[in-house]
Design an enzyme around this catalytic site. Structure first.
Site, short mmCIF file in Angstrom:
data_model
loop_
_atom_site.label_atom_id
_atom_site.label_comp_id
_atom_site.label_asym_id
_atom_site.label_seq_id
_atom_site.Cartn_x
_atom_site.Cartn_y
_atom_site.Cartn_z
N ARG A 163 -7.56 4.55 -2.27
CA ARG A 163 -6.81 3.65 -3.17
C ARG A 163 -7.51 3.44 -4.52
O ARG A 163 -7.45 2.38 -5.12
CB ARG A 163 -6.59 2.28 -2.52
CG ARG A 163 -5.82 2.30 -1.24
CD ARG A 163 -4.40 2.80 -1.42
NE ARG A 163 -3.66 2.66 -0.16
CZ ARG A 163 -3.56 3.62 0.76
NH1 ARG A 163 -4.15 4.80 0.57
NH2 ARG A 163 -2.86 3.42 1.85
N SER A 209 1.17 -2.67 1.63
CA SER A 209 0.00 -3.27 2.27
C SER A 209 -0.78 -4.09 1.25
O SER A 209 -1.08 -3.61 0.16
CB SER A 209 -0.92 -2.19 2.84
OG SER A 209 -0.28 -1.58 3.93
N GLU A 279 -5.65 -4.60 -1.84
CA GLU A 279 -5.19 -3.30 -2.36
C GLU A 279 -4.26 -3.50 -3.55
O GLU A 279 -4.24 -2.69 -4.48
CB GLU A 279 -4.43 -2.57 -1.23
CG GLU A 279 -3.75 -1.31 -1.72
CD GLU A 279 -3.04 -0.53 -0.63
OE1 GLU A 279 -3.48 -0.58 0.54
OE2 GLU A 279 -2.04 0.13 -0.95
C1 LIG Z 1 7.40 -0.55 1.13
C2 LIG Z 1 6.13 -0.01 0.51
C3 LIG Z 1 5.43 0.99 1.16
C4 LIG Z 1 4.24 1.49 0.62
N1 LIG Z 1 3.56 2.48 1.29
C5 LIG Z 1 2.42 2.97 0.76
C6 LIG Z 1 1.70 4.02 1.45
O1 LIG Z 1 2.10 4.51 2.50
N2 LIG Z 1 0.54 4.46 0.88
C7 LIG Z 1 0.07 3.96 -0.30
O2 LIG Z 1 -0.99 4.42 -0.77
N3 LIG Z 1 0.73 2.98 -0.96
C8 LIG Z 1 1.90 2.47 -0.46
N4 LIG Z 1 2.56 1.48 -1.13
C9 LIG Z 1 1.99 0.92 -2.38
C10 LIG Z 1 2.53 1.55 -3.69
O3 LIG Z 1 3.77 2.15 -3.50
C11 LIG Z 1 1.54 2.59 -4.24
O4 LIG Z 1 0.33 1.99 -4.62
C12 LIG Z 1 2.11 3.35 -5.45
O5 LIG Z 1 1.21 4.37 -5.78
C13 LIG Z 1 2.34 2.47 -6.69
O6 LIG Z 1 3.04 3.24 -7.65
P1 LIG Z 1 3.90 2.55 -8.80
O7 LIG Z 1 4.48 3.60 -9.64
O8 LIG Z 1 4.84 1.56 -8.20
O9 LIG Z 1 2.75 1.79 -9.60
P2 LIG Z 1 2.68 0.26 -10.03
O10 LIG Z 1 2.77 -0.60 -8.81
O11 LIG Z 1 3.65 -0.01 -11.12
O12 LIG Z 1 1.20 0.20 -10.61
C14 LIG Z 1 0.09 0.31 -9.73
C15 LIG Z 1 -1.16 0.60 -10.60
O13 LIG Z 1 -1.03 1.91 -11.14
C16 LIG Z 1 -1.15 1.84 -12.57
N5 LIG Z 1 -0.26 2.85 -13.16
C17 LIG Z 1 1.07 2.99 -13.02
N6 LIG Z 1 1.52 4.05 -13.73
C18 LIG Z 1 0.43 4.58 -14.34
C19 LIG Z 1 0.22 5.67 -15.25
N7 LIG Z 1 1.23 6.43 -15.69
N8 LIG Z 1 -1.04 5.90 -15.68
C20 LIG Z 1 -2.08 5.14 -15.27
N9 LIG Z 1 -1.96 4.09 -14.44
C21 LIG Z 1 -0.71 3.81 -13.98
C22 LIG Z 1 -0.70 0.42 -12.95
O14 LIG Z 1 -1.20 0.03 -14.21
C23 LIG Z 1 -1.28 -0.36 -11.78
O15 LIG Z 1 -2.65 -0.62 -12.00
C24 LIG Z 1 3.76 0.97 -0.60
C25 LIG Z 1 4.49 -0.04 -1.27
C26 LIG Z 1 5.66 -0.51 -0.72
C27 LIG Z 1 6.43 -1.58 -1.45
#
Ligand SMILES: Cc1cc2nc3c(=O)[nH]c(=O)nc-3n(C[C@H](O)[C@H](O)[C@H](O)COP(=O)(O)OP(=O)(O)OC[C@H]3O[C@@H](n4cnc5c(N)ncnc54)[C@H](O)[C@@H]3O)c2cc1C
Length: 284
Positions: A163, A209, A279
């Protein structure tokens, strides 16, 4: 502050941009549809800003968010094959990549199916699932630093941990992935998806999570062992389906979720002397 047509005039509630549906208004909210917009935005705002992906790992204050929020838009969402690699823009939803893989029988990110995320967010967080992380398929990324400089980084130049990626201070613009011929991809995807749906809580909004696991323990298992599932504060509740998920039953507030997070941390520490690490990313 207005940057030509880039600043959206109407008031933007970040609750519409987070998967848990919590978040106050953004004082400054910019969508960068292309490189020019992005360069223009970051040269005009303080280098201290929030970058928004799909908002699926965020817990955002209900108060006004004063730091500018930047989201990559239209031209950062694309997929194209390039020299045996798949190039994918950072704002492309993972679901588009999975659909492309299915249509072209390409494997390498199958285990991630169903994570609600953009490619940028997946790489920044080094998201993983069922033993496979996005970084394992990654060859290189294009990034912009917060002063506007663009560079390409090979996977070996990036630190990836559980992560964590060393790219969290940069703006990921695009990634090139090495995928391979998929075997029975349809079957694999449907198995991973049903496994995800059976384990996680997709019935209510959440940010996935809340706490990190470690090699020694699963945070969900520890929370469950203290019978905290179902504990509720306002409209926030520790999920009955997955103890590491906090769900929004309707009108949960940041403070309700924060209360449950503190409660879990306190109880786990008292019982096991373990300090749980969050996380999720908080925007306060
Ligand atoms: C139902 C559910 C299930 C999930 N299952 C998992 C799983 O199985 N495994 C897992 O690892 N995670 C899981 N997650 C967590 C989440 O989906 C991940 O962390 C995902 O990678 C976040 O992506 P996002 O585009 O929504 O980023 P955001 O939530 O919008 O941002 C997360 C971080 O990434 C940064 N970020 C976003 N875009 C960029 C970019 N272009 N450049 C640099 N930094 C950036 C943001 O600034 C922030 O710090 C889950 C979440 C939910 C709601």
């Amino acid at each position: 502050m207005s940057l030509g047509g880039i600043k959206l005039d109407k008031k933007i509630s970040l609750s519409n941009y987070t998967s848990i549906k919590i978040g106050g208004e953004a004082k400054y909210f910019y969508i960068a549809d292309n490189f020019n917009d992005l360069g223009n935005i970051i040269s005009n705002i303080d280098s201290d800003f929030y970058l928004l992906g799909k908002g699926s790992n965020l817990l955002v204050t209900d108060n006004l968010v004063k730091k500018p929020v930047v989201k990559l838009g239209r031209d950062f969402s694309y997929l194209r094959e390039k020299e045996n690699l798949l190039e994918i823009g950072a704002s492309t939803p993972l679901s588009f990549l999975i659909k492309y893989c299915l249509e072209n029988n390409l494997s390498g990110v199958d285990n991630l199916v169903g994570i609600p995320a953009t490619i940028g967010g997946l790489i920044a967080m080094n998201a993983s699932s069922f033993g496979q992380s996005i970084s394992s398929a990654l060859v290189e990324v294009d990034v912009m630093d917060k002063r506007g400089g663009i560079k390409t980084l090979k996977r070996e130049e990036i630190t990836f941990k559980y992560r964590f990626s060393s790219l969290q201070e940069d703006i990921i613009l695009a990634a090139r992935l090495k995928l391979f011929s998929g075997g029975n991809l349809k079957l694999k995807l449907s198995e991973f998806l049903s496994e995800r749906l059976s384990r996680q809580d997709f019935n209510f909004p959440s940010c996935g999570s809340v706490f990190k696991n470690s090699l020694e323990f699963s945070a969900g298992f520890l929370i469950d062992s203290l019978q905290l599932k179902g504990l509720r504060r306002g409209d926030a509740q520790i999920s009955q389906r997955h103890a590491n998920f906090i769900i929004n039953l309707g009108a949960a507030k940041y403070n309700d979720v924060d209360y449950l997070i503190q409660k879990i941390k306190d109880q786990i520490y008292k019982k096991y002397s373990i300090i749980l690490q969050e996380e999720i990313k908080r925007w306060e």
